[in-house]
Design a protein around this motif. Structure first.
Motif, PDB file in Angstrom:
ATOM      1  N   CYS A  81     -41.285  10.687  28.193  1.00  0.00           N
ATOM      2  CA  CYS A  81     -39.908  10.408  28.603  1.00  0.00           C
ATOM      3  C   CYS A  81     -39.218  11.638  29.184  1.00  0.00           C
ATOM      4  CB  CYS A  81     -39.100   9.837  27.446  1.00  0.00           C
ATOM      5  SG  CYS A  81     -38.952  10.930  26.024  1.00  0.00           S
ATOM      6  N   ALA A  82     -39.852  12.804  29.099  1.00  0.00           N
ATOM      7  CA  ALA A  82     -39.311  13.986  29.781  1.00  0.00           C
ATOM      8  C   ALA A  82     -39.623  13.972  31.269  1.00  0.00           C
ATOM      9  CB  ALA A  82     -39.878  15.257  29.151  1.00  0.00           C
ATOM     10  N   GLY A  83     -40.459  13.000  31.713  1.00  0.00           N
ATOM     11  CA  GLY A  83     -40.776  12.890  33.131  1.00  0.00           C
ATOM     12  C   GLY A  83     -42.117  13.480  33.499  1.00  0.00           C
ATOM     13  N   ALA A  84     -43.013  13.595  32.531  1.00  0.00           N
ATOM     14  CA  ALA A  84     -44.358  14.121  32.766  1.00  0.00           C
ATOM     15  C   ALA A  84     -45.390  13.066  32.399  1.00  0.00           C
ATOM     16  CB  ALA A  84     -44.594  15.378  31.939  1.00  0.00           C
ATOM     17  N   LEU A  85     -46.617  13.320  32.799  1.00  0.00           N
ATOM     18  CA  LEU A  85     -47.725  12.407  32.545  1.00  0.00           C
ATOM     19  C   LEU A  85     -48.795  13.175  31.791  1.00  0.00           C
ATOM     20  CD1 LEU A  85     -48.225   9.432  33.448  1.00  0.00           C
ATOM     21  CD2 LEU A  85     -49.587  10.370  35.331  1.00  0.00           C
ATOM     22  N   TYR A  86     -49.342  12.551  30.729  1.00  0.00           N
ATOM     23  CA  TYR A  86     -50.404  13.209  29.972  1.00  0.00           C
ATOM     24  C   TYR A  86     -51.630  12.307  29.918  1.00  0.00           C
ATOM     25  CZ  TYR A  86     -52.919  15.768  26.384  1.00  0.00           C
ATOM     26  OH  TYR A  86     -53.885  16.468  25.715  1.00  0.00           O
ATOM     27  N   TRP A  87     -52.769  12.895  30.283  1.00  0.00           N
ATOM     28  CA  TRP A  87     -54.050  12.193  30.283  1.00  0.00           C
ATOM     29  C   TRP A  87     -54.851  12.742  29.112  1.00  0.00           C
ATOM     30  CZ3 TRP A  87     -57.723  12.285  35.172  1.00  0.00           C
ATOM     31  CH2 TRP A  87     -58.786  11.391  34.956  1.00  0.00           C
ATOM     32  N   THR A  88     -54.858  12.000  28.021  1.00  0.00           N
ATOM     33  CA  THR A  88     -55.459  12.478  26.780  1.00  0.00           C
ATOM     34  C   THR A  88     -56.927  12.815  26.950  1.00  0.00           C
ATOM     35  OG1 THR A  88     -53.897  11.141  25.504  1.00  0.00           O
ATOM     36  CG2 THR A  88     -55.859  11.917  24.356  1.00  0.00           C
ATOM     37  N   GLU A  89     -57.659  11.951  27.618  1.00  0.00           N
ATOM     38  CA  GLU A  89     -59.101  12.130  27.757  1.00  0.00           C
ATOM     39  C   GLU A  89     -59.456  13.456  28.421  1.00  0.00           C
ATOM     40  OE1 GLU A  89     -61.226   8.646  29.166  1.00  0.00           O
ATOM     41  OE2 GLU A  89     -62.503   9.937  30.385  1.00  0.00           O
ATOM     42  N   GLU A  90     -58.637  13.892  29.358  1.00  0.00           N
ATOM     43  CA  GLU A  90     -58.884  15.142  30.081  1.00  0.00           C
ATOM     44  C   GLU A  90     -58.036  16.299  29.573  1.00  0.00           C
ATOM     45  OE1 GLU A  90     -61.156  15.692  32.386  1.00  0.00           O
ATOM     46  OE2 GLU A  90     -61.899  13.619  32.396  1.00  0.00           O
ATOM     47  N   SER A  91     -57.190  16.049  28.580  1.00  0.00           N
ATOM     48  CA  SER A  91     -56.243  17.050  28.096  1.00  0.00           C
ATOM     49  C   SER A  91     -55.482  17.668  29.263  1.00  0.00           C
ATOM     50  CB  SER A  91     -56.962  18.148  27.299  1.00  0.00           C
ATOM     51  OG  SER A  91     -56.027  19.025  26.684  1.00  0.00           O
ATOM     52  N   LEU A  92     -54.908  16.799  30.093  1.00  0.00           N
ATOM     53  CA  LEU A  92     -54.308  17.203  31.369  1.00  0.00           C
ATOM     54  C   LEU A  92     -52.857  16.732  31.423  1.00  0.00           C
ATOM     55  CD1 LEU A  92     -55.981  17.061  34.829  1.00  0.00           C
ATOM     56  CD2 LEU A  92     -53.760  15.970  34.544  1.00  0.00           C
ATOM     57  N   LEU A  93     -51.962  17.671  31.688  1.00  0.00           N
ATOM     58  CA  LEU A  93     -50.533  17.392  31.827  1.00  0.00           C
ATOM     59  C   LEU A  93     -50.136  17.500  33.290  1.00  0.00           C
ATOM     60  CD1 LEU A  93     -47.792  17.003  30.202  1.00  0.00           C
ATOM     61  CD2 LEU A  93     -47.534  19.486  30.426  1.00  0.00           C
ATOM     62  N   VAL A  94     -49.375  16.523  33.780  1.00  0.00           N
ATOM     63  CA  VAL A  94     -48.964  16.491  35.190  1.00  0.00           C
ATOM     64  C   VAL A  94     -47.444  16.464  35.276  1.00  0.00           C
ATOM     65  CG1 VAL A  94     -49.296  15.364  37.413  1.00  0.00           C
ATOM     66  CG2 VAL A  94     -51.012  15.067  35.618  1.00  0.00           C
ATOM     67  N   VAL A  95     -46.903  17.315  36.137  1.00  0.00           N
ATOM     68  CA  VAL A  95     -45.478  17.284  36.468  1.00  0.00           C
ATOM     69  C   VAL A  95     -45.351  17.318  37.987  1.00  0.00           C
ATOM     70  CG1 VAL A  95     -44.586  18.302  34.338  1.00  0.00           C
ATOM     71  CG2 VAL A  95     -45.352  19.795  36.187  1.00  0.00           C
ATOM     72  N   ALA A  96     -44.248  16.827  38.491  1.00  0.00           N
ATOM     73  CA  ALA A  96     -44.053  16.757  39.938  1.00  0.00           C
ATOM     74  C   ALA A  96     -42.712  17.379  40.328  1.00  0.00           C
ATOM     75  CB  ALA A  96     -44.101  15.300  40.416  1.00  0.00           C
ATOM     76  N   ASP A  97     -42.703  18.024  41.482  1.00  0.00           N
ATOM     77  CA  ASP A  97     -41.450  18.460  42.110  1.00  0.00           C
ATOM     78  C   ASP A  97     -40.594  19.320  41.185  1.00  0.00           C
ATOM     79  OD1 ASP A  97     -41.378  16.919  44.844  1.00  0.00           O
ATOM     80  OD2 ASP A  97     -42.070  15.468  43.368  1.00  0.00           O
ATOM     81  N   LEU A  98     -41.143  20.461  40.805  1.00  0.00           N
ATOM     82  CA  LEU A  98     -40.386  21.416  39.994  1.00  0.00           C
ATOM     83  C   LEU A  98     -39.235  22.037  40.782  1.00  0.00           C
ATOM     84  CD1 LEU A  98     -43.375  23.329  38.328  1.00  0.00           C
ATOM     85  CD2 LEU A  98     -42.042  21.459  37.341  1.00  0.00           C
ATOM     86  N   HIS A  99     -39.442  22.285  42.060  1.00  0.00           N
ATOM     87  CA  HIS A  99     -38.436  22.901  42.930  1.00  0.00           C
ATOM     88  C   HIS A  99     -37.841  24.159  42.297  1.00  0.00           C
ATOM     89  CE1 HIS A  99     -38.030  20.081  46.368  1.00  0.00           C
ATOM     90  NE2 HIS A  99     -38.558  19.224  45.499  1.00  0.00           N
ATOM     91  N   LEU A 100     -38.713  25.007  41.755  1.00  0.00           N
ATOM     92  CA  LEU A 100     -38.253  26.268  41.182  1.00  0.00           C
ATOM     93  C   LEU A 100     -37.539  27.106  42.243  1.00  0.00           C
ATOM     94  CD1 LEU A 100     -41.496  27.175  39.191  1.00  0.00           C
ATOM     95  CD2 LEU A 100     -39.420  26.096  38.289  1.00  0.00           C
ATOM     96  N   GLU A 101     -36.547  27.829  41.799  1.00  0.00           N
ATOM     97  CA  GLU A 101     -35.730  28.700  42.656  1.00  0.00           C
ATOM     98  C   GLU A 101     -34.933  27.925  43.708  1.00  0.00           C
ATOM     99  OE1 GLU A 101     -35.085  32.042  42.171  1.00  0.00           O
ATOM    100  OE2 GLU A 101     -36.110  31.515  40.297  1.00  0.00           O
ATOM    101  N   LYS A 102     -34.586  26.698  43.404  1.00  0.00           N
ATOM    102  CA  LYS A 102     -33.718  25.950  44.315  1.00  0.00           C
ATOM    103  C   LYS A 102     -32.323  26.577  44.350  1.00  0.00           C
ATOM    104  CE  LYS A 102     -32.053  21.328  45.505  1.00  0.00           C
ATOM    105  NZ  LYS A 102     -32.165  19.866  45.231  1.00  0.00           N
ATOM    106  N   GLY A 103     -31.836  26.989  43.185  1.00  0.00           N
ATOM    107  CA  GLY A 103     -30.516  27.611  43.142  1.00  0.00           C
ATOM    108  C   GLY A 103     -30.436  28.847  44.010  1.00  0.00           C
TER     109      GLY A 103
END
Length: 241
Positions: A32-54
């Motif tokens: 619910c934080a907006g990420a995806l977790y694939w347990t079988e691969e122990s893989l976390l996915v996030v999209a569009d961080l847009h770091l340093e937008k400010g």
């Protein structure tokens, strides 16, 4: 994924059970934080961080509080603590522009390095940051394919099943208790998924926009992010802007 009933129903009655979604036969956990977790691969996915937008806006004279990178990395740290992934994949537009990595503060650079320590980190190229960047760790790729899934930044037309992308920043609007509620969401149809934008300063595009119809056609589900759970609505029943 079964589309829910009327979008005018309360969010509580539209709970997406266990927040588990299936894409191309692969079971995934939508956080619910907006990420995806694939347990079988122990893989976390996030999209569009847009770091340093400010800081990008500040360079153009549009002053925003310069804390978006710190906040985004702090939220990402909480996710990494929760799931303890072996691999993190960031689906493009990781920085708001190509010079964003050079503008990272020393503190934020140290925070990013700490998050990467002991795990693989893959930066997928986005339209805001198409070239590999120096000094931010990890590896760089245009796409990443694992098993039945392919991770890329922009959803592609007529893609094979299993595509997981970002770029469109999906947002859903429904009526709850007589008023409109807008939330970021996962957009998915069991074959493909477009993930919500994760960055602190990212906006959203309504799932009723024609850009989503070009990806999914008419039949897909908006899994809205709640405070502690996800809520599923047929996109066709969501409100337009």
């Amino acid at each position: 994924m079964t589309p829910t009933s009327s979008a005018s129903s309360s969010l509580r009655s539209e709970l997406a059970q266990d927040a588990r979604l299936r894409v191309a036969g692969t079971d995934l956990t939508a956080d619910c934080a907006g990420a995806l977790y694939w347990t079988e691969e122990s893989l976390l996915v996030v999209a569009d961080l847009h770091l340093e937008k400010g800081s990008s806006f500040a360079r153009r004279g549009m002053l925003l509080p310069p804390y978006d990178t710190t906040e985004t990395l702090a939220r990402l740290a909480r996710l990494i603590t929760r799931h303890a992934p072996r691999v993190v994949v960031a689906l493009g537009d990781n920085f708001h522009d190509g010079s964003g990595p050079a503008r990272l503060s020393a503190a934020d650079r140290a925070s990013l390095a700490a998050l990467q320590r002991g795990r693989d980190w893959v930066w997928i190229a986005g339209n805001h940051d198409p070239e590999p960047a120096a000094g931010i760790g990890g590896t760089f790729a245009a796409t990443l394919s694992i098993g039945a899934l392919t991770f890329r930044h922009e959803p592609s037309r007529n893609a094979p099943d299993g595509e997981i992308s970002g770029h469109l920043h999906p947002l859903a609007r429904i009526v709850q208790r007589g008023r409109a509620v807008s939330r970021r969401c996962f957009a998915a149809d069991g074959k493909r998924m477009v993930m919500p934008a994760f960055g602190a300063y990212t906006g959203g595009l309504n799932v009723r926009d024609r850009a989503f119809r070009a990806v999914f056609g008419a039949n897909f589900t908006a899994h809205m992010l709640g405070d502690n759970r996800l809520y599923a609505f047929a996109a066709s029943r969501c409100l337009t802007d």
